[in-house]
Design a protein around this motif. Structure first.
Motif, PDB file in Angstrom:
ATOM      1  N   GLY A  58      -0.833  -5.594   5.354  1.00  0.00           N
ATOM      2  CA  GLY A  58      -1.305  -4.751   3.854  1.00  0.00           C
ATOM      3  C   GLY A  58      -1.595  -3.946   3.398  1.00  0.00           C
ATOM      4  N   SER A  59      -1.899  -2.928   4.611  1.00  0.00           N
ATOM      5  CA  SER A  59      -2.208  -1.694   4.716  1.00  0.00           C
ATOM      6  C   SER A  59      -1.871  -0.411   3.976  1.00  0.00           C
ATOM      7  CB  SER A  59      -2.729  -0.387   6.181  1.00  0.00           C
ATOM      8  OG  SER A  59      -3.351  -1.827   6.747  1.00  0.00           O
ATOM      9  N   ILE A  60      -1.630   0.368   3.842  1.00  0.00           N
ATOM     10  CA  ILE A  60      -1.434   1.425   2.645  1.00  0.00           C
ATOM     11  C   ILE A  60      -1.266   2.346   3.641  1.00  0.00           C
ATOM     12  CG2 ILE A  60      -1.399   2.102   0.212  1.00  0.00           C
ATOM     13  CD1 ILE A  60      -2.772   0.006  -0.699  1.00  0.00           C
ATOM     14  N   ILE A  61       0.028   3.168   3.158  1.00  0.00           N
ATOM     15  CA  ILE A  61       0.393   4.551   4.037  1.00  0.00           C
ATOM     16  C   ILE A  61       0.669   4.847   2.122  1.00  0.00           C
ATOM     17  CG2 ILE A  61       1.405   5.833   5.273  1.00  0.00           C
ATOM     18  CD1 ILE A  61       2.404   3.491   7.032  1.00  0.00           C
ATOM     19  N   GLU A  62       0.095   6.409   2.648  1.00  0.00           N
ATOM     20  CA  GLU A  62       0.288   7.367   1.489  1.00  0.00           C
ATOM     21  C   GLU A  62       0.881   8.661   2.162  1.00  0.00           C
ATOM     22  OE1 GLU A  62      -1.662  10.164  -2.324  1.00  0.00           O
ATOM     23  OE2 GLU A  62      -2.433   9.090  -1.341  1.00  0.00           O
ATOM     24  N   ASP A  89      -6.529   1.679   5.602  1.00  0.00           N
ATOM     25  CA  ASP A  89      -6.294  -0.280   6.509  1.00  0.00           C
ATOM     26  C   ASP A  89      -7.445  -1.080   5.730  1.00  0.00           C
ATOM     27  OD1 ASP A  89      -6.235  -1.976   8.366  1.00  0.00           O
ATOM     28  OD2 ASP A  89      -7.087  -0.923   9.957  1.00  0.00           O
ATOM     29  N   VAL A  90      -6.545  -2.385   5.088  1.00  0.00           N
ATOM     30  CA  VAL A  90      -7.355  -2.976   4.206  1.00  0.00           C
ATOM     31  C   VAL A  90      -8.102  -3.934   5.324  1.00  0.00           C
ATOM     32  CG1 VAL A  90      -7.030  -4.819   2.981  1.00  0.00           C
ATOM     33  CG2 VAL A  90      -4.962  -2.993   3.094  1.00  0.00           C
ATOM     34  N   LYS A  91      -8.681  -4.200   6.394  1.00  0.00           N
ATOM     35  CA  LYS A  91      -8.607  -4.995   7.455  1.00  0.00           C
ATOM     36  C   LYS A  91     -10.181  -4.486   7.440  1.00  0.00           C
ATOM     37  CE  LYS A  91      -5.269  -7.357   9.312  1.00  0.00           C
ATOM     38  NZ  LYS A  91      -4.874  -8.689  10.302  1.00  0.00           N
ATOM     39  N   SER A  92     -10.331  -2.985   7.865  1.00  0.00           N
ATOM     40  CA  SER A  92     -11.762  -3.314   7.933  1.00  0.00           C
ATOM     41  C   SER A  92     -12.271  -1.798   7.012  1.00  0.00           C
ATOM     42  CB  SER A  92     -11.503  -1.920   9.202  1.00  0.00           C
ATOM     43  OG  SER A  92     -10.617  -0.638   9.247  1.00  0.00           O
TER      44      SER A  92
END
Length: 97
Positions: A58-62, A89-92
């Motif tokens: 679920g994290s996003i990388i640009e 990072d979506v979780k933190s």
């Protein structure tokens, strides 16, 4: 003697590659005929690269799009290199650069 010299030259010119294939979901459309400068993708599965930094689902990388190869006949064999720049990072809720 020639073989030994050739082996030494080859061993000095080879460089390690730290590429990793990861399943991601595109957050915008992409075309190799007209690629954007940067692109965002969403990570579908957790993975840990060799440096030990964990990338969560679920994290996003640009990242930056480099080395774009135009498609050949019948729009096949197009390729590009995606170089990560930012990690969200979506979780933190932390943005890493």
């Amino acid at each position: 003697m020639k073989r030994v010299l050739l082996l030494i030259c080859l061993s000095l010119t080879l460089q390690p590659v730290f590429a990793k294939s990861v399943k991601v979901e595109a957050l915008s459309s992409f075309s190799t005929t007209n690629p954007p400068k940067t692109w965002k993708v969403k990570v579908i599965e957790d993975f840990v690269p060799k440096n030990g930094f964990s990338v969560n689902h679920g994290s996003i990388i640009e990242g930056r799009i480099d080395n774009v190869t135009d498609p050949k006949r019948l729009k096949r064999n197009a390729s590009f290199v995606f170089t990560p720049i930012y990690y969200y990072d979506v979780k933190s809720q932390i943005n890493y650069q």
